[in-house]
Structure formats: C-alpha cells, structure tokens
Design a protein around this motif. Sequence first.
Motif, short mmCIF file in Angstrom:
data_model
loop_
_atom_site.label_atom_id
_atom_site.label_comp_id
_atom_site.label_asym_id
_atom_site.label_seq_id
_atom_site.Cartn_x
_atom_site.Cartn_y
_atom_site.Cartn_z
N MET A 147 0.83 -1.20 0.00
CA MET A 147 0.00 0.00 0.00
C MET A 147 0.87 1.26 0.00
N MET A 148 1.90 1.28 0.80
CA MET A 148 2.78 2.46 0.85
C MET A 148 3.63 2.57 -0.42
N GLY A 149 3.96 1.44 -1.03
CA GLY A 149 4.65 1.49 -2.32
C GLY A 149 3.80 2.15 -3.38
N TYR A 150 2.52 1.83 -3.38
CA TYR A 150 1.59 2.46 -4.32
C TYR A 150 1.48 3.96 -4.05
N VAL A 151 1.40 4.34 -2.78
CA VAL A 151 1.30 5.76 -2.42
C VAL A 151 2.55 6.51 -2.85
N VAL A 152 3.72 5.90 -2.67
CA VAL A 152 4.97 6.56 -3.08
C VAL A 152 4.99 6.78 -4.59
N GLN A 153 4.55 5.79 -5.34
CA GLN A 153 4.53 5.92 -6.80
C GLN A 153 3.59 7.02 -7.26
N LYS A 154 2.45 7.15 -6.62
CA LYS A 154 1.44 8.11 -7.06
C LYS A 154 1.67 9.52 -6.54
N THR A 155 2.15 9.65 -5.30
CA THR A 155 2.22 10.99 -4.69
C THR A 155 3.60 11.40 -4.20
N GLY A 156 4.58 10.51 -4.19
CA GLY A 156 5.91 10.86 -3.72
C GLY A 156 6.17 10.34 -2.31
N TRP A 157 7.45 10.23 -1.97
CA TRP A 157 7.82 9.60 -0.71
C TRP A 157 7.41 10.37 0.54
N PRO A 158 7.36 11.73 0.56
CA PRO A 158 6.97 12.40 1.82
C PRO A 158 5.54 12.08 2.26
N SER A 159 4.67 11.78 1.31
CA SER A 159 3.27 11.53 1.67
C SER A 159 3.12 10.28 2.53
N VAL A 160 4.03 9.32 2.39
CA VAL A 160 3.96 8.11 3.21
C VAL A 160 4.10 8.47 4.69
#
Length: 101
Positions: free
Chosen positions: A20-33
């Motif tokens: 789930m966090m890998g998907y979030v990093v791909q879509k919005t960038g690493w700080p959003s995690v």
Amino acid sequence: MIAVLAQINKVEAVVVFVPMMGYVVQKTGWPSVFWIMGALGLVLAVVWLQVVHPPLTHPRVNAAEPGYLHEGDASIGVDAKKENRVPKVDYGPVRFSCAAA
C-alpha cells in the motif's frame, strides 16, 4: 500465546502496508507516506486511549476481580501516583548568586 499473536500481527502489517505504501509513493511521492502513516498513528492512538483501560478502572471489571488479581500477585496499581518523598531544598542564596553572575 500472546507472543505468537504479536508476531503474526507484525507479519500481517508488513503484508498489508508495504504494498500500500509502495503504491502511495509511486502516485504521490515519498513524503506523503510519512504524513499518511503519522495520521494513521494519531487516529489509532485516540482509539487506543478510548478502548484500553487500566485493570482497576476498567468499566467491565466486577468487584471481585481486583482482589483476585492482588491474590495472584499481579502488578496492578504499581504506577499509581505516590506522594513526593523527595525533600524540598531551599536554593535561595545559590539561585540568587547564579542569577547575579
């Protein structure tokens, strides 16, 4: 048994959150995690504080249970606030001399 359940929960958390966090990093960038996991942690902390109670003040504990726990040498109530046994020291002249220096 509790240790086994805790270990299983760790594995489940990795299985759920890493993709789930890998998907979030791909879509919005690493700080959003960090923002998402921080917000999730705060929400879970509020839930934890509402749900978990000390044994002596738990809403579903009956009158006999605290006595039963004390009989079994359970460590309940050991963190209760105790009176301050440290004597107060008057630092009057020392404080004034430090402030004057």
